[in-house]
Motif scaffolding. Structure first.
Motif, PDB file in Angstrom:
ATOM      1  N   ASN A   1       0.850  -1.370  -0.052  1.00 14.68           N
ATOM      2  CA  ASN A   1      -0.108   0.031   0.070  1.00 14.68           C
ATOM      3  C   ASN A   1       0.724   1.008   0.104  1.00 14.68           C
ATOM      4  N   SER A   2       2.148   1.310   0.011  1.00 15.79           N
ATOM      5  CA  SER A   2       2.946   2.207  -0.086  1.00 15.79           C
ATOM      6  C   SER A   2       2.771   3.182  -1.346  1.00 15.79           C
ATOM      7  N   LEU A   3       2.878   4.389  -1.068  1.00  9.77           N
ATOM      8  CA  LEU A   3       2.831   5.317  -2.256  1.00  9.77           C
ATOM      9  C   LEU A   3       4.128   5.365  -3.025  1.00  9.77           C
ATOM     10  N   VAL A   4       3.818   5.316  -4.705  1.00 11.77           N
ATOM     11  CA  VAL A   4       4.904   5.520  -5.264  1.00 11.77           C
ATOM     12  C   VAL A   4       5.034   6.691  -6.130  1.00 11.77           C
ATOM     13  N   CYS A   5       5.936   7.374  -6.094  1.00 10.21           N
ATOM     14  CA  CYS A   5       6.148   8.857  -6.842  1.00 10.21           C
ATOM     15  C   CYS A   5       7.469   8.988  -7.753  1.00 10.21           C
ATOM     16  N   GLU A   6       7.246   9.650  -8.813  1.00  8.62           N
ATOM     17  CA  GLU A   6       8.674  10.128  -9.500  1.00  8.62           C
ATOM     18  C   GLU A   6       9.346  10.881  -8.798  1.00  8.62           C
ATOM     19  N   VAL A   7      10.503  10.654  -8.698  1.00 11.62           N
ATOM     20  CA  VAL A   7      11.779  11.470  -7.877  1.00 11.62           C
ATOM     21  C   VAL A   7      12.665  11.988  -8.783  1.00 11.62           C
ATOM     22  N   CYS A   8      13.042  13.137  -8.811  1.00  8.84           N
ATOM     23  CA  CYS A   8      14.047  13.812  -9.803  1.00  8.84           C
ATOM     24  C   CYS A   8      14.506  15.099  -9.231  1.00  8.84           C
ATOM     25  N   LYS A   9      15.458  15.888  -9.447  1.00  8.01           N
ATOM     26  CA  LYS A   9      15.565  17.231  -9.208  1.00  8.01           C
ATOM     27  C   LYS A   9      16.491  17.735 -10.516  1.00  8.01           C
TER      28      LYS A   9
ATOM     29  N   ASP B   1      -0.212   6.680  -7.080  1.00  9.63           N
ATOM     30  CA  ASP B   1       0.953   6.277  -7.561  1.00  9.63           C
ATOM     31  C   ASP B   1       1.289   7.161  -9.043  1.00  9.63           C
ATOM     32  N   GLY B   2       2.553   7.772  -8.834  1.00 17.20           N
ATOM     33  CA  GLY B   2       2.992   8.267 -10.448  1.00 17.20           C
ATOM     34  C   GLY B   2       2.186   9.471 -10.765  1.00 17.20           C
ATOM     35  N   CYS B   3       1.655  10.049  -9.972  1.00 21.01           N
ATOM     36  CA  CYS B   3       0.751  11.205 -10.256  1.00 21.01           C
ATOM     37  C   CYS B   3       1.528  12.486 -10.527  1.00 21.01           C
ATOM     38  N   ASN B   4       2.828  12.507 -10.029  1.00 24.45           N
ATOM     39  CA  ASN B   4       3.521  13.750 -10.279  1.00 24.45           C
ATOM     40  C   ASN B   4       4.488  13.770 -11.407  1.00 24.45           C
ATOM     41  N   SER B   5       4.215  12.953 -12.324  1.00 21.58           N
ATOM     42  CA  SER B   5       4.688  12.689 -13.609  1.00 21.58           C
ATOM     43  C   SER B   5       4.324  13.890 -14.565  1.00 21.58           C
TER      44      SER B   5
ATOM     45  N   PHE C   1      11.824  20.085  -8.569  1.00 24.83           N
ATOM     46  CA  PHE C   1      11.992  18.798  -7.709  1.00 24.83           C
ATOM     47  C   PHE C   1      10.767  18.130  -7.933  1.00 24.83           C
ATOM     48  N   LYS C   2      10.974  16.613  -7.943  1.00 20.29           N
ATOM     49  CA  LYS C   2       9.901  15.696  -7.764  1.00 20.29           C
ATOM     50  C   LYS C   2      10.062  14.981  -6.569  1.00 20.29           C
ATOM     51  N   GLU C   3       9.159  14.789  -5.599  1.00 21.10           N
ATOM     52  CA  GLU C   3       9.691  13.714  -4.451  1.00 21.10           C
ATOM     53  C   GLU C   3       8.127  13.218  -3.677  1.00 21.10           C
ATOM     54  N   CYS C   4       8.812  12.460  -2.875  1.00 23.92           N
ATOM     55  CA  CYS C   4       7.564  11.721  -1.931  1.00 23.92           C
ATOM     56  C   CYS C   4       7.722  12.780  -0.726  1.00 23.92           C
TER      57      CYS C   4
ATOM     58  N   GLY D   1      12.299  11.329 -13.755  1.00 24.50           N
ATOM     59  CA  GLY D   1      13.197  10.313 -12.937  1.00 24.50           C
ATOM     60  C   GLY D   1      12.494   8.860 -12.684  1.00 24.50           C
ATOM     61  N   THR D   2      12.871   8.345 -11.946  1.00 24.89           N
ATOM     62  CA  THR D   2      12.391   6.808 -11.883  1.00 24.89           C
ATOM     63  C   THR D   2      11.070   6.979 -10.809  1.00 24.89           C
ATOM     64  N   LEU D   3      10.461   6.073 -10.781  1.00 24.87           N
ATOM     65  CA  LEU D   3       9.430   5.826  -9.861  1.00 24.87           C
ATOM     66  C   LEU D   3       9.975   5.219  -8.536  1.00 24.87           C
ATOM     67  N   GLN D   4       9.687   5.678  -7.407  1.00 21.44           N
ATOM     68  CA  GLN D   4       9.982   5.157  -6.092  1.00 21.44           C
ATOM     69  C   GLN D   4       9.282   4.979  -5.029  1.00 21.44           C
ATOM     70  N   THR D   5       9.471   4.038  -4.306  1.00 16.31           N
ATOM     71  CA  THR D   5       8.413   3.701  -3.269  1.00 16.31           C
ATOM     72  C   THR D   5       8.779   4.601  -2.032  1.00 16.31           C
ATOM     73  N   CYS D   6       7.760   5.419  -1.659  1.00 17.20           N
ATOM     74  CA  CYS D   6       7.673   6.305  -0.388  1.00 17.20           C
ATOM     75  C   CYS D   6       7.741   5.700   0.870  1.00 17.20           C
ATOM     76  N   GLU D   7       8.572   6.378   1.901  1.00 15.47           N
ATOM     77  CA  GLU D   7       8.380   5.780   3.271  1.00 15.47           C
ATOM     78  C   GLU D   7       6.836   5.853   3.625  1.00 15.47           C
ATOM     79  N   ASP D   8       6.671   5.268   4.804  1.00 15.29           N
ATOM     80  CA  ASP D   8       5.357   4.868   5.392  1.00 15.29           C
ATOM     81  C   ASP D   8       4.551   6.345   5.844  1.00 15.29           C
ATOM     82  N   SER D   9       5.826   7.232   6.258  1.00 18.33           N
ATOM     83  CA  SER D   9       5.007   8.638   6.593  1.00 18.33           C
ATOM     84  C   SER D   9       4.944   9.544   5.552  1.00 18.33           C
ATOM     85  N   GLU D  10       5.162   9.230   4.323  1.00 17.39           N
ATOM     86  CA  GLU D  10       4.992  10.174   3.042  1.00 17.39           C
ATOM     87  C   GLU D  10       3.843   9.666   2.502  1.00 17.39           C
TER      88      GLU D  10
END
Length: 208
Positions: free
Chosen positions: A18-26, A99-103, A64-67, A34-43
C-alpha cells in the motif's frame, strides 16, 4: 502458531503493497524526469515544485519531484513576486496522492512587464530581520497585490535570513507565518507575512 506467523507475513505484505509510489528527480531546469520510487510509510504525497529566480541579468531555475509528508505548500496557489525591478521569482507547486501522479509537469505563472497601474512598497534585504527602507515599485502584469515577508530560507546546511516587499499575484497571499517545506532540502521559516490588494499608483498607503 503457524496461523499467527502466516497472518503476520500477510499483514506485512499488504502494508508494503500500500506504499505510495512517486516520480523522484531534481534539475536546474524548469522540468525534470526520474524513476518511480516507493515512499516511506510517513510520506503520503507526491510533490512537484518548480521555481525560477531572476537577480539582475542572472536567471536560475530549480525543479524537484519527491515523496513528501503532507505539507502546507499543498495549499499554495502558484505565484510570482517582484521585489525590485531587477529581482523577481515565480514558482508553482503540485501535490497528489496516487501512484506516479507527479509525472505531470506544472506550468509556471506567466510573467508580463506591462505596467498595470498599481504600486507597492518595495525592498529586498539579505541578512536582515526587517526592511529598513522602502522604495515604491510599479506593478506589472497579474501582480496586483502588495506583500511584505520576512523569514529564514534553509537550503541543505545553508541558511540565510531575508526581508522583502513588493508586488505579487494573488497566490502570494497563500503564504502564512510558519514553516514551509518546499522540498526535502528546502525549508522556508516565515516570521512575518503581510499581503493585501495593491492600490492604484499615486494613492496614499499608510500600512501594508
Amino acid at each position: 502458531m503457524p496461523g499467527f506467523v502466516l497472518f503476520c507475513l500477510l499483514s506485512a505484505f499488504l502494508t508494503s503493497g500500500n506504499s505510495l509510489v512517486c516520480e523522484v528527480c531534481k534539475s536546474k531546469e524548469a522540468s525534470c524526469s526520474g524513476t518511480l520510487q516507493t515512499c516511506e510509510d510517513s510520506e503520503h504525497v507526491c510533490s512537484t515544485m518548480v521555481a525560477e529566480y531572476r537577480i539582475g541579468g542572472i536567471m536560475f531555475t530549480r525543479s524537484f519531484k519527491e515523496c513528501m509528508e503532507t505539507s502546507p505548500i499543498c495549499d499554495f496557489i502558484p505565484f510570482s513576486m517582484t521585489f525590485r525591478p531587477s529581482i523577481a521569482m515565480r514558482t508553482t507547486f503540485n501535490c497528489c496522492s496516487t501512484d506516479g501522479c507527479n509525472s505531470v509537469q506544472p506550468e509556471l505563472p506567466e510573467v508580463s512587464r506591462t505596467p498595470n497601474g498599481f504600486e507597492c512598497p518595495s525592498c529586498f534585504a539579505l541578512g536582515a530581520s526587517r526592511c529598513g527602507y522602502m522604495d515604491t515599485l510599479q506593478c506589472s502584469g497579474n501582480e496586483d497585490h502588495c506583500f511584505e515577508i520576512t523569514g529564514t530560507l534553509m537550503i541543505g546546511n545553508f541558511n540565510f535570513t531575508k526581508s522583502s516587499a513588493g508586488c505579487g499575484t494573488a497566490g502570494t497571499c497563500s503564504k502564512k507565518v510558519g514553516s514551509h517545506r518546499y522540498s526535502k532540502n528546502v525549508v522556508d521559516v516565515l516570521t512575518k507575512v503581510k499581503c493585501s490588494p495593491a492600490l492604484q499608483a499615486g494613492s496614499t498607503r499608510t500600512e501594508l
